[in-house]
Design a protein around this motif. Structure first.
Motif: not given
Length: 231
Positions: A9-16, A139-143, A118-122, A107-111
């Motif tokens: 999913g969004l912002l996820c990799d193999d760890v999920v 683990r989620i924040l590192e991902m 990460a934490e706001t999203w996770a 926009d916040r991620a770009r700025a």
């Protein structure tokens, strides 16, 4: 040998999918392939990426955005999908105002960098009872930290342009698992019940005390559900 695709999913990799992939390889001797989408900015393009390297027939599971990609894989090549699993996902097109809400985080991620959101999203992704689970959160924040603002923006463009997959759900003819966390605030159980009603013969599974990140929050329960599905 079974080939099983697990779509991130969004912002996820193999760890999920780590726990589920290990179990499927061990118990079913399966060729398990995890796909994360860090290059494409459309759901159809993500689905085409899966299909270009896939064998003629395969099992397919998608989590969150990956579930939407899985539905588009089925739309493009239904005859190739032997079994389908949709986890903590959705099927509707983008809602009014969704683009503006998502643009704030992009926009916040770009700025300020991807870690700024990460934490706001996770945190809202997790069931309330899991929001003090430090190892899980780490683990989620590192991902998320392995991503970039550009990857995030591309995935958001894909989500905002997603098609209404209601016709796809109604046409599914293969064995299908629909699973979600009972406390998934992003894609709640009610939505999954509607999905299950559209897919003839589907199995609906709700994981107690679990939020949107079900594969990581309650990995054992999700793994057992997927092992039954793959059998």
């Amino acid at each position: 040998m079974k080939t099983i695709y697990l779509l991130c999913g969004l912002l996820c990799d193999d760890v999920v999918w780590e726990a589920q992939a290990e179990a499927l390889r061990k118990e079913h001797k399966a060729d398990v392939r995890i796909v994360s989408f860090q290059q494409d900015d459309s759901i159809a393009g993500m689905a085409s990426r899966v299909l270009q390297d896939a064998p003629e027939q395969f099992f397919l599971a998608g989590h969150s955005m990956g579930g939407r990609v899985a539905l588009d894989v089925y739309r493009q090549a239904a005859h190739r999908v032997q079994r389908l699993a949709l986890l903590d996902t959705g099927y509707e097109a983008a809602t009014p105002g969704e683009d503006a809400r998502r643009a704030v985080l992009v926009d916040r991620a770009r700025a300020d960098g991807i870690n700024a959101i990460a934490e706001t999203w996770a945190m809202p992704m997790l069931a309330p009872g899991n929001r003090d689970n430090a190892p899980l959160i780490s683990r989620i924040l590192e991902m998320v930290g392995r991503m970039s603002p550009e990857i995030y923006a591309g995935q958001i463009r894909a989500l905002l342009g997603r098609p209404d997959a209601t016709p796809v759900l109604s046409a599914i003819a293969c064995p299908t698992l629909i699973l979600c966390g009972a406390e998934d605030a992003w894609s709640p159980p009610e939505r999954h019940a509607r999905m299950a009603a559209l897919v003839k013969g589907s199995v609906l599974t709700e994981i107690p005390a679990c939020g949107h990140m079900s594969t990581m929050e309650e990995s054992d329960a999700v793994t057992q559900a997927l092992l039954r599905w793959a059998a």
